[in-house]
Structure formats: structure tokens, C-alpha cells
Design an enzyme around this catalytic site. Structure first.
Site, PDB file in Angstrom:
ATOM      1  N   HIS A  44       0.754  -1.195   0.040  1.00 44.76           N
ATOM      2  CA  HIS A  44      -0.179   0.036   0.173  1.00 44.76           C
ATOM      3  C   HIS A  44       0.870   1.190  -0.107  1.00 44.76           C
ATOM      4  O   HIS A  44       1.942   1.383   0.491  1.00 44.76           O
ATOM      5  CB  HIS A  44      -0.697   0.258   1.230  1.00 44.76           C
ATOM      6  CG  HIS A  44      -1.597  -1.024   1.652  1.00 44.76           C
ATOM      7  ND1 HIS A  44      -2.894  -1.228   1.433  1.00 44.76           N
ATOM      8  CD2 HIS A  44      -1.234  -2.362   2.172  1.00 44.76           C
ATOM      9  CE1 HIS A  44      -3.423  -2.347   1.695  1.00 44.76           C
ATOM     10  NE2 HIS A  44      -2.396  -3.144   2.142  1.00 44.76           N
ATOM     11  N   GLU A 116       2.351  -1.064   4.586  1.00 41.56           N
ATOM     12  CA  GLU A 116       2.221   0.520   4.303  1.00 41.56           C
ATOM     13  C   GLU A 116       3.488   1.115   3.920  1.00 41.56           C
ATOM     14  O   GLU A 116       4.322   1.126   4.761  1.00 41.56           O
ATOM     15  CB  GLU A 116       1.301   1.251   5.256  1.00 41.56           C
ATOM     16  CG  GLU A 116       0.024   0.942   5.339  1.00 41.56           C
ATOM     17  CD  GLU A 116      -0.927   1.519   4.368  1.00 41.56           C
ATOM     18  OE1 GLU A 116      -0.357   2.361   3.596  1.00 41.56           O
ATOM     19  OE2 GLU A 116      -2.211   1.097   4.346  1.00 41.56           O
TER      20      GLU A 116
END
Length: 839
Positions: A44, A116
Site C-alpha cells: 500500500h 504501508e
């Protein structure tokens, strides 16, 4: 304090002792039938800086991830060196994936690890365009959103590679193809980690999948000759892992999925288009990582490519044009007839008497055949076993047209072609569909039906047009009464506007069959819609609360479970103000995403405008055209039908050409009121409130205007089993599927109402055969098509152009009380006249 410490030590020791006792009581018998929990690694970008990422992923409690990798030069990052931060242990679920799908799995938080990566794109929205279209902002996708994606920090990517290698070592069930981006698992919602994420760099470091250049080039060369069709690309994307439904059309889910695939593997060309290089990259990946699947996919590719280019006796223009061109005949436009083939036919059968034969419909004393030589010098052509006296030898490229008037009979006729010389030559033969021929009503006495309608006119019924079509002839076409007799105050005009045979009517729910259903029949015949497919295959946003289970056929047969209607045009509708809409785009969104069901699927067949409002949107999505544009350009115009239109007053027509409907707009004689209500005489404006106020005049359930003659031509097309003159809309097989009961009610086909039992005798009368079909419209229109008797009856009235009375609290139009406006009596008298005339 010492006592507390001692107590804690004792408790700890007790727990260790108990645990050791419990574990020692188990006998280990390891099974080989197991796998690791983690199957995917999902990348992500945060879209926000480090500190805000920490706040969102650690403190706020809505989302999380297993790891966070910061970037250099981020002012909010508090450390001097970049660190990998673990937010959730790998054995626990982090809330990073949301609703997604990959390689057969949903609920990906249970089976994946999320990383992330701090990276902040800048995105802008075209607010004015979105507001004009009535659109709400989409999270990360959409044509009205512009994003600028920055490069990722090289030091940061080094940490990502290091972390990913460690994760893969600890979780050996993560295959190279299961290292994916958030956009891969949720392509219609997400775009991260974006087109700048260095997937190829990760692949070079042993993380993730990539194709081999030589394999890519090989498929690219092949697909430049013939690109895989959309359905095959959808199947291939699904084989690789994407959650895509095979619909065979370039719908929004496919555009989103192709964009996600391109961001991952072709980041230099993110277009969402199914071009040859995208197909090549996909198939190169499948060959490398899914070798067992590639063989089957390529077999399908070869079969479909061959089918699209093979010399076959098809009636579809593109294929036949290719066949003709291959034989040296080039034409700009190809006529579409009921016979439209190259002989000898390429469907050889071991039974000789089966080959090179065809059937066609005709009426006695009419019809023609068109012949063109494709290298043939001579041939024997038989119609109904009578050899045609055709001048031979044929001249090359010469077009011959012969009358079949002396050889045709009413009904089915036979065609046979033999002895084509030389043996390697061919003939192109075209036989048009039957057309409506000159009127002949001398045998038929319609005085009884004339008397009924004229008596109603004398007693106050406003007006009507009646057309009867029998065996290809219009044997009755009459106008009665007035097209308009009242002004907006309900006062009689000094001089009423007379009805004429050319007067155009608001067809109301006849729109359902002569616009929406005909469009879907055409699209089904072309293979662009499958009746048993879920509506969500074509309208992906039509999901949730059981929508995915509703098929196209469910909507057509009114078996979806919707109520009869939703009064979107009123803020006080039963569903509440949130379902109030005077904007077509908002109404469409409500129809597809919000409208609740009142019954289960196929538990009841409840006649509902809602079904056809959604079907109208289905036609628009599949064709890429507005509903009115599609039917007017692709159905009516090729047939020369000028009166059939939506919103005719916006297309150059005058209200004087149209029969008036309600006297005071939608106010029921002033008894109904809501903001913006019309209170003038309606003529050329669609009466239906949902269509007018909430759909801007174009809807799948109402909005079509037309005259009796044009409806008669469409009726003849249906009696011809799908075509008229040189235009073919669909096959007789497709027609049969639509005019056969689908579920419980014998009176409901797909779109069409059926006379299969007596439940609709009020519409069809008592004489209609069980093969008859048609529809009615609230404004006073009724159609009946009966193949058993080769008969069609078009009854168009303006019965709602009459005063409104209140009886027991119910508002009724006086026109509804007359026999003419109740249809069945008129139908009965027409049948009796036809039966008597035939006998």
C-alpha cells in the site's frame, strides 16, 4: 511491595507448571495436510505523511497494517535513519485489505500481510463536472480525478525489499503472483501503490512476479494479428488472480481491473484499454506462473479467432463481408435478409438432402431473390421445388434480382441450390424479409367495431386510432374522435383537434416492449447480453442486499422482488426523502445501489416499472449509448420508422402532432399537487411522472411516442420472427425465448405479456391464440400480435384526456369507463371480423 513481587513470581511459576503438564499430556502425530495461514503480501501507499500515517494506523482504530515503512526527507518523521516499524504481529490480523479478492480468497485480512509505504500523491477533482453530473466523489478512482504520483524513495524501497524477503522466508505459501498491490485486490476502489511503485525492481530482488521479455514479444506479435476478445481477457485476468466477472463486454469493472494490471506490469501505459501489449503481458505471466492454465486459454483463443474469421454462412455483417471480400466481391453496405448466405453452405452434413437448403417466410404472390455470382457460371436454384428460370451463364459481379411472386406461398417456403459450376465457385443469395404490402380490406366487415368506438366517441370518449394487420396487409386503419378536445382548465375547445391515422401517441408502458425489450432481444441475439447472467455482470455497482443474484431474465419477467414503483418525483414518497430525485443521474444511482426489494427473487411476479428502469440502464451500459439514442439509431432508423421517439418536442416535433393525455398535467384535475407539477394539457410530453421528472424523459418503462403505422411495421417484424425487408434484429430462436412463460405466470414472458391463459382476456379478448403476445400502456394504448393467425392489432387511444372524478375517495378518469378504453371488446370484434372475412 516484596509480597506483591513474590506473589507474581508464584503465579508465573504456577502457569508454567500447568502449561507443561497440559502439553505433556498430548502425543504428537504430525499431519502432512496443512498449509500456512498467510497466502498474500499486499503493498500500500499511505497517501499521507509519516505522522498522519501513525495517527491513522496506530491510534485512530479504523485501519492498521503489519508494517509501516517511512520515507526520507519527511519533516514529520522524528528519527535520523529510516526504520521499519512493525505495527501488528504477523500472527495477528491487521485491518489493511478491506473488501478485496485475490486468487479465490475474500476476507484478505485473514490471509495476508500488509505493508504501508509512506508516499503522498497529489490528487485533484473536477468538482464542477461532478456536480453537473450529480456524482458523489469516488475515493481514488474516476474520470473526474487527476492524480500526480511521485517516485518512491530509493532507501525506502531497499527497506521494503529487505522486509519482503524476510516475510517470504517466514511465509513460504506466498507465491510470486501473490505479492500484489491494494489496487490488484480492489481495482474498483483503490489505486495504491500507484504506477510509480517499482515492481520490476522488487522482482529483480526476488520479490513478486514479472514476465519474460521474449515471451511478451511473442504474444504481442500474435495478438497484433488478432487481439483476444474481452471475455477471454476477463477469464485470463481471473485466472491470474483478479476478482473479475466474465461478461464479454468492456464494462467498468474490466476497465478498472485492466488499469490495476497495467499499473503493476505496464506502468508506462495505464489506459484501461484491452490492447495487444496488455494481453501479451497477461498471457506471458500466465505461461510463466500458471502453465497448466495457459494451454486451455490459448485453445479458446484459437477457437474464437478462427470463428471470427472463418468462412461460414452467417447473417452477421462483419463475417459475411469478410467472406465476400475473400471471394473478390467488395460492397460498402450489406443487406440483412432472412436468407443471407454464400452457397455452397459450409455446414456440410453426411446426409446429402440436408445440405444447401434454407427456409424463408413469404406471402403468396410476393417476395424476391437476389443472386450474385462469386465465380459461378451456372447453378440450379429451386424455390418450393420449382426451378427458377434464371438467365445463365452468370456474368461476374453482376447482381440479379428475380420476383418470386409466382412461386411463393403464405408461410414457410423452401430454397435449394445445386450444381454450382465450376465446382470451386460460389453464389451469394439474399432473400429479404416480408414487407407490409398493399391494403386489401374488401373481404372484411369492421362495421361492428366501428360502431362500438363511434358510439363511445358520441358518449364522451376522446379519441382512438385502430390498425389491423393480417397476413402482411393493413386491412384496417381508422381514426376516431379528437386528438385534443379540452384546454388546461378542463373546458371543451371551441373546435377540437381531430384525430388522424398519423397522430402520434404517448405509448406509456408499450415502451417496455417496443423500446427496451426489443433492444435487449437484439443484444441477446448479438451475444452482448446473456439472460441468465446476473445484472451485476453488466452493472457492477448493482450489488449488495441480494442484487448480485438477480438475473436479466428476473427483471424482464418481473420476478426480481421489486415493488410496482417508486415515486422518485415526490419528496413524500413511502421510502422517504432520500429517495426523492429530480436528477436522472441521482435516480440511476438510487435504482442501482439503494432501492430495496420487497419480495424474494422469483417468489412472486409483481409487475414493476422499476425492473424496466434498470433494464434501460443495462442497455445504456452495454451499448455505450443513451437508451433513446440506441433504439432510435440502431432499431427504428434502419427500418425507416420516423414517429418512434423519446422527448419528441426536443427533437423538432410539434405538440399538434400528438394526441393529448391528461388535461391538467399530472394534477388529476387539480386534486394532486407537489413542487414543480405540470398543470397544462400534455401533448408530446411523456405523462409518466417518473420518466418526466426523475429521468428527463428517457426511461426503460415509459417515454416512447409513436403512431400506429410504425408499430404495425414492428409487429410485422415480430410476425416475420425477427426481421423486416433488408433489416434483421434477432433470430426466431431469440424471439421464442422472450414470448414463452419464464416462471410461474403463464401470462408473463420476458418483457411481453402473453395470452397463454384467460387471465389477460381484458386485454387480448377471448379469441387470441395461446401464442399471442403484446402489451398495454396506462395512457390508453394496447398492442396484440398473434402469430397463429398472422395478425396484429394496434389500438391507440387518449382515454386519459378526459375529466377526473372522485369515487369513494379514488380519482378516476372518465375515459377509463368506456369499452374502447378497456381494449378486450375491440379485440374481440376485430377477431370476429377477420375470422368471417377469411372464411
Amino acid at each position: 511491595m516484596k509480597n506483591k513481587v513474590l506473589k507474581s513470581i508464584l503465579i508465573l511459576c504456577s502457569c508454567v507448571f500447568i502449561a507443561s503438564c497440559v502439553s505433556s499430556s498430548y502425543t504428537q502425530l504430525p499431519s502432512v495436510n496443512y498449509s500456512f495461514r498467510v497466502k498474500s503480501l499486499v503493498m500500500h501507499y499511505t497517501a499521507i505523511d509519516y505522522q498522519r500515517s501513525v495517527d491513522a494506523l496506530v491510534k485512530e482504530g479504523f485501519v492498521s497494517s503489519h508494517y509501516l515503512v517511512p520515507e526520507s526527507n519527511d519533516p514529520s518523521y522524528p528519527y535520523s535513519t529510516l526504520k521499519i516499524l512493525q505495527l501488528v504481529d504477523e500472527t495477528e490480523r491487521a485491518w489493511h485489505a478491506g473488501q478485496g479478492y485475490w486468487q479465490g480468497r475474500t476476507g484478505l485480512n485473514d490471509s495476508s500481510i500488509g505493508i504501508e509505504i509512506v508516499n503522498v500523491p497529489r490528487c485533484f477533482e473536477n468538482i464542477a463536472a461532478m456536480q453537473a453530473a450529480g456524482m458523489a466523489s469516488r475515493a481514488e478512482h474516476g474520470a473526474n480525478r487527476l492524480c500526480i504520483f511521485p517516485d518512491f524513495d530509493p532507501k525506502q524501497i531497499e527497506l521494503v525489499i529487505e522486509l519482503s524477503r524476510d516475510i517470504l522466508a517466514r511465509n513460504p505459501d506466498i507465491s510470486p503472483t501473490a505479492v500484489v498491490g491494494h489496487s490488484d485486490i480492489a481495482p474498483s476502489r483503490k489505486s495504491d501503490p500507484g504506477p510509480r511503485f517499482p515492481w520490476y525492481q522488487l522482482y529483480q530482488a526476488g520479490v513478486g512476479a514479472w514476465y519474460d521479455d521474449d515471451t511478451l514479444a511473442r504474444y504481442w506479435q500474435q495478438f497484433n494479428q488478432s487481439t483476444p476478445n474481452i471475455g477471454l481477457l476477463q477469464r485470463a485476468l481471473g485466472t491470474y488472480g483478479y476478482g473479475i466477472i466474465e461478461t464479454g463486454i468492456l464494462d467498468q469493472q474490466t476497465v478498472d481491473t485492466l488499469s490495476a494490471f497495467q499499473m503493476h506490469f505496464l506502468p508506462w501505459q495505464v489506459s484501461g484499454r484491452p490492447d495487444s501489449s496488455t494481453a501479451a503481458a497477461l498471457f506471458a505471466l500466465l505461461e510463466k506462473y500458471f502453465p497448466d492454465a495457459i494451454e486451455q486459454l490459448m485453445q479458446r483463443y484459437e477457437t474464437e479467432s478462427l470463428a471470427s474469421s472463418a468462412i461460414m454462412p452467417l447473417t452477421k455483417n462483419d463475417s459475411l463481408l469478410s467472406q465476400l471480400a475473400s471471394k473478390g466481391l467488395f460492397v460498402d453496405e450489406l443487406l440483412q435478409g432472412q436468407v443471407n448466405s454464400i452457397f455452397p453452405l459450409q455446414r456440410s452434413d453426411k446426409r446429402e438432402k440436408v445440405n444447401n437448403r434454407a427456409r424463408f417466410r413469404a406471402y403468396a404472390g410476393s417476395g424476391s431473390i437476389h443472386v450474385q455470382s462469386l465465380g459461378a457460371e451456372s447453378a440450379d436454384i429451386y424455390v418450393n421445388e420449382q426451378k427458377l428460370n434464371i438467365t445463365q451463364p452468370f456474368a461476374l459481379d453482376e447482381h440479379y434480382e428475380y420476383s418470386l411472386a409466382k412461386r411463393t406461398r403464405t408461410g414457410l417456403n423452401s430454397l435449394r441450390v445445386e450444381n454450382i459450376v465450376p465446382a470451386n465457385a460460389s453464389l451469394y443469395i439474399h432473400i429479404p424479409f416480408p414487407e407490409i404490402i398493399a391494403n386489401d380490406n374488401s373481404r372484411f366487415d369492421f362495421s361492428k367495431v366501428d360502431h362500438l368506438i363511434e358510439q363511445d366517441i358520441e358518449n364522451g370518449f376522446p379519441g382512438a386510432v385502430l390498425l389491423v394487420l393480417h397476413k402482411g396487409q393493413i386491412i384496417k386503419h381508422s381514426a376516431y374522435g379528437s386528438a385534443q378536445k379540452y384546454d388546461s382548465n378542463g373546458e371543451l375547445l371551441i373546435t377540437s383537434r381531430p384525430m388522424s391515422v398519423d397522430t402520434r401517441f404517448d405509448l406509456a408502458s408499450n415502451t417496455k416492449v417496443f423500446a427496451t425489450t426489443l433492444a435487449i432481444m437484439k443484444l441477446v441475439d448479438e451475444g452482448k447480453i446473456a439472460l441468465d447472467n446476473s445484472v451485476s455482470n453488466y452493472l457492477p455497482e448493482y450489488s449488495g442486499e441480494g442484487r448480485e443474484g438477480r438475473s436479466v431474465a428476473d427483471l424482464l419477467a418481473h420476478a426480481s422482488g421489486y415493488n410496482s414503483e417508486v415515486k422518485f418525483f415526490r419528496a413524500d414518497n413511502p421510502l422517504g426523502e432520500s429517495f426523492h430525485s429530480l436528477d436522472a443521474s441521482v435516480t440511476k444511482d438510487l435504482l442501482l445501489t439503494k432501492l430495496p426489494f420487497t419480495n424474494g427473487r422469483q417468489t412472486q411476479q409483481t409487475y414493476s416499472d422499476t425492473n424496466f428502469m434498470i433494464l434501460g440502464l443495462l442497455v445504456e451500459r452495454v451499448t455505450g449509448m443513451a437508451l433513446d439514442e440506441y433504439v432510435e439509431q440502431q432499431i427504428y432508423r434502419p427500418l425507416g420508422l420516423e414517429s418512434l421517439q423519446f422527448n419528441p418536442l426536443n427533437k423538432g416535433k410539434q405538440s399538434a402532432q400528438y394526441a393529448a393525455t391528461e388535461i391538467r398535467g399530472n394534477s388529476r384535475g387539480g386534486n394532486v399537487s407537489f413542487p414543480g407539477i405540470r398543470e397544462h394539457v400534455l401533448a408530446g410530453e411523456v405523462h409518466d411522472e417518473k420518466a418526466f421528472y426523475s429521468m428527463h424523459g428517457v426511461a426503460g418503462h415509459a417515454g416512447l411516442f409513436g403512431n400506429a403505422k410504425d408499430l404495425a411495421l414492428l409487429s410485422q417484424l415480430l410476425l416475420n420472427e425477427g426481421g423486416y425487408a433488408n433489416t434483421s434484429l434477432f433470430s426466431n430462436t431469440t424471439l421464442s425465448r422472450f414470448v414463452t412463460p419464464r416462471y410461474r405466470k403463464n401470462s408473463m414472458g420476458l418483457g411481453w405479456r402473453l395470452a397463454a391463459d384467460d387471465s389477460l382476456a381484458w386485454h387480448f379478448g377471448p379469441y387470441a391464440s395461446n401464442r399471442a403476445f403484446g402489451h398495454t400502456g396506462w395512457t390508453g394504448t394496447a398492442t396484440l400480435i398473434d402469430p397463429e393467425y398472422d395478425l396484429a392489432i394496434i389500438l391507440l387511444t387518449n382515454k386519459k384526456h378526459s375529466p377526473v372524478t372522485s369515487q369513494s375517495g379514488e380519482l378516476t378518469f372518465e375515459g377509463d369507463a368506456f369499452e374502447t378504453g378497456r381494449y378486450g371488446s375491440v379485440m374481440s370484434l376485430v377477431y370476429e371480423a377477420v375470422f368471417k372475412g377469411v372464411n
